[in-house]
Design an enzyme around this catalytic site. Structure first.
Site, short mmCIF file in Angstrom:
data_model
loop_
_atom_site.label_atom_id
_atom_site.label_comp_id
_atom_site.label_asym_id
_atom_site.label_seq_id
_atom_site.Cartn_x
_atom_site.Cartn_y
_atom_site.Cartn_z
N ASN A 101 18.74 1.78 -7.60
CA ASN A 101 19.61 0.64 -7.53
C ASN A 101 19.81 0.09 -8.96
O ASN A 101 19.07 0.31 -10.08
CB ASN A 101 19.52 -0.39 -6.63
CG ASN A 101 17.83 -1.31 -6.92
OD1 ASN A 101 17.69 -1.78 -8.00
ND2 ASN A 101 17.04 -1.06 -5.91
N LYS B 284 12.29 21.29 -8.72
CA LYS B 284 13.91 20.89 -8.74
C LYS B 284 14.64 21.68 -7.80
O LYS B 284 14.61 22.99 -7.68
CB LYS B 284 14.39 21.05 -9.98
CG LYS B 284 15.88 20.82 -10.20
CD LYS B 284 16.33 20.89 -11.52
CE LYS B 284 17.82 20.72 -11.73
NZ LYS B 284 18.26 21.05 -12.94
N PRO C 237 8.65 0.16 3.99
CA PRO C 237 8.26 -1.22 4.49
C PRO C 237 8.81 -2.26 4.00
O PRO C 237 9.16 -2.20 2.60
CB PRO C 237 6.79 -1.14 4.15
CG PRO C 237 6.42 -0.03 3.15
CD PRO C 237 7.66 0.83 3.28
N ASP C 238 9.09 -3.30 4.72
CA ASP C 238 9.52 -4.67 3.94
C ASP C 238 8.42 -5.08 3.42
O ASP C 238 7.59 -5.86 4.31
CB ASP C 238 10.33 -5.50 4.87
CG ASP C 238 11.09 -6.33 4.44
OD1 ASP C 238 10.62 -7.20 3.57
OD2 ASP C 238 12.07 -6.82 4.33
N ILE C 239 8.10 -5.42 2.08
CA ILE C 239 6.88 -5.71 1.65
C ILE C 239 6.90 -7.49 1.79
O ILE C 239 5.98 -7.92 2.24
CB ILE C 239 6.75 -5.63 0.12
CG1 ILE C 239 7.03 -4.25 -0.43
CG2 ILE C 239 5.57 -6.07 -0.63
CD1 ILE C 239 7.16 -3.73 -1.83
N PHE D 51 14.48 -13.26 -2.58
CA PHE D 51 15.77 -13.23 -3.12
C PHE D 51 16.79 -12.46 -2.17
O PHE D 51 16.38 -11.58 -1.52
CB PHE D 51 15.66 -12.63 -4.27
CG PHE D 51 15.55 -13.56 -5.65
CD1 PHE D 51 14.29 -13.89 -5.90
CD2 PHE D 51 16.45 -13.67 -6.65
CE1 PHE D 51 13.97 -14.52 -6.99
CE2 PHE D 51 16.13 -14.53 -7.60
CZ PHE D 51 14.89 -15.13 -7.96
N LYS E 237 11.63 -13.52 7.26
CA LYS E 237 10.41 -13.16 6.35
C LYS E 237 9.54 -14.40 6.15
O LYS E 237 8.56 -14.42 5.51
CB LYS E 237 11.11 -12.71 4.99
CG LYS E 237 11.82 -11.37 5.23
CD LYS E 237 12.17 -10.70 3.99
CE LYS E 237 13.61 -9.95 4.45
NZ LYS E 237 13.59 -8.74 3.26
O1 C5P Z 1 16.35 -7.67 3.33
P1 C5P Z 1 16.70 -7.56 1.78
O2 C5P Z 1 16.30 -6.50 1.19
O3 C5P Z 1 18.06 -7.94 1.55
O4 C5P Z 1 15.80 -8.91 1.28
C1 C5P Z 1 15.66 -8.87 -0.14
C2 C5P Z 1 14.19 -9.69 -0.36
O5 C5P Z 1 13.31 -8.87 0.39
C3 C5P Z 1 13.92 -9.64 -1.92
O6 C5P Z 1 13.07 -10.72 -2.16
C4 C5P Z 1 13.02 -8.37 -2.04
O7 C5P Z 1 12.08 -8.16 -3.28
C5 C5P Z 1 12.26 -8.40 -0.74
N1 C5P Z 1 12.04 -6.93 -0.22
C6 C5P Z 1 10.93 -6.29 0.12
N2 C5P Z 1 10.76 -5.07 0.45
C7 C5P Z 1 11.75 -4.34 0.90
C8 C5P Z 1 13.08 -4.86 0.77
C9 C5P Z 1 13.21 -6.12 0.10
O8 C5P Z 1 9.96 -7.03 0.06
N3 C5P Z 1 11.45 -3.12 1.40
#
Ligand code: C5P
Length: 405
Positions: free
Chosen positions: A208, A287, A303-305, A322, A340
């Site tokens: 991104n 490749k 995973p959502d950290i 954020f 979260k």
């Molecule tokens: O759900 P979203 O990606 O929009 O949330 C954004 C927040 O979650 C940011 O603080 C980003 O650093 C964190 N994030 C994360 N792991 C992910 C995606 C987003 O910790 N896989």
């Protein structure tokens, strides 16, 4: 950074004196009022006229200059300084300071001054390593001076070793830190920044447009406030901020591993990274050859950290996220805040000019579990970082667990 501050820049006679001109420009550009004081030997390397032109002020060189001394006495010069920076500081100047010798303008001012002193040694490696110089530096440290260590590399005398004047950015950052109240002293702060790269073959990846500027600004400002900062950064072209512990990662999984490792000891965690939500199911070792038809890549959910940190956060740990959105900013951000389990979320609208990815400014809203939304005006990212850290300081001051009012 130096608005309303008078910086006394002491220049002594080493070849690195030519860099002092650029240092004056940087202080002036950052809003500082610069008073240059030069030793007689410094004038052999760079002229007072150059320094006077760059600083816009008469340069102090001669203690017995009747004209200058009647306009601004040396004691007044010493008193007016909020900060003293000695760059370059030669072995001779360091030795005189350590023994309290006051035999010219600069050393006399130093003896009379009460402002904090930043010493930036620059000299030949053997002079630097000489035990007398090391002992003198130790004495200065003991006296409370802040030493910006010289760098290693090829020296002007063609020898290799330590003795080159530190990078000007390191000098500026140290000066800034010394002038900033240490409101985050002994606090441990983790900041994540930048994008992640999710490779599907050795030369292609999904990512991104995040540049990491917001996270780097947070790390920089937290370090200036004397926090122990860990910056976990995805790939960016930015220079590591001075005085922070850098952890470089590439993928979301690497970022997660690094952050989970560091998280338990942290007082506050700020997730400013734009973590990739998906990764290719396979990263192919070779490749992928281009064929005529289309190509599909299966993506797995990362995973959502931050959500994981929200579940496992320790008592009193502050957690900030954020939210960058293109629509329904407030509702989406609120949902993430609750999901979260954050103390607050910093929301910005990607559609706004001067806000979000790659910009040097940001226009954010701060949303908490209860209470009004705070809308901050568009500001430089460093100023936004300061505002966010002010609010984290307030949370840390009344340490409480999540959900308590
Ligand atoms: O759900 P979203 O990606 O929009 O949330 C954004 C927040 O979650 C940011 O603080 C980003 O650093 C964190 N994030 C994360 N792991 C992910 C995606 C987003 O910790 N896989």
């Amino acid at each position: 950074m130096f608005e309303g501050r008078t910086i006394l820049l002491g220049v002594s006679g080493g070849i690195a004196a030519y860099k002092a001109g650029e240092l004056v420009r940087r202080f002036v550009r950052a809003g500082g009022n610069v008073q240059v004081v030069m030793t007689a030997n410094a004038r052999n390397f760079i002229t007072p006229l150059t320094m006077q032109t760059l600083s816009g002020q008469p340069v102090c060189t001669d203690l017995f200059d009747l004209g200058l001394e009647s306009q601004i006495g040396h004691i007044q010069v010493a008193r007016a300084a909020h900060l003293i920076v000695l760059a370059p500081a030669t072995a001779n100047l360091i030795a005189k300071m350590a023994s309290g010798i006051a035999d010219d303008y600069l050393t006399t001012v130093l003896l009379a001054a009460t402002a904090p002193i930043v010493v930036c040694p620059a000299m030949n490696v053997r002079m630097y390593e000489n035990q007398v110089t090391q002992r003198n530096l130790e004495t200065l440290r003991h006296m409370g001076c802040h030493i910006v260590e010289p760098e290693s590399g090829e020296l002007a005398c063609k020898e290799e070793g330590t003795g080159r004047l530190a990078e000007l950015t390191a000098i500026m950052e140290t000066a800034c830190r010394v002038l900033t109240p240490p409101t985050l002293k002994d606090r441990r702060i983790l900041v994540s920044a930048g994008p992640t790269w999710e490779a599907f073959d050795p030369v292609r990846y999904i990512s991104n447009p995040s540049t990491g500027k917001m996270g780097y600004a947070l790390a920089t400002v937290a370090a200036r406030r004397s926090a122990h900062v860990h910056l976990v950064s995805g790939p960016t072209y930015l220079q590591p901020p001075h005085g922070v512990n850098m952890h470089r990662v590439v993928t979301a999984l690497q970022m997660q591993e690094c952050i989970l490792d560091l998280a338990p000891g942290m007082d506050a965690i700020i997730m400013a990274a734009a973590v990739g939500d998906y990764r290719p199911a396979e990263a192919l070792p070779q490749k992928v050859k281009k064929l005529d038809g289309d190509l599909s890549v299966k993506l797995l959910r990362n995973p959502d950290i931050l959500a994981g940190l929200g579940r496992s956060r320790s008592e009193g740990q502050v957690l900030i996220g954020f939210a960058a959105e293109t629509e329904n900013l407030i509702e989406n951000a609120r949902e993430k805040l609750v999901q979260k389990r954050l103390d607050f979320i910093v929301a910005n609208n990607l559609g706004n000019p001067g806000s979000g990815f790659g910009c040097d400014t940001n226009e954010v809203k701060i949303i908490r579990p209860v209470g009004d939304i705070e809308e901050l005006p568009r500001m430089a990212k460093e100023r936004v970082a300061g505002e966010i850290l002010d609010r984290i300081e307030a949370l840390l001051a009344n340490t409480r667990t999540y959900g308590e009012s």
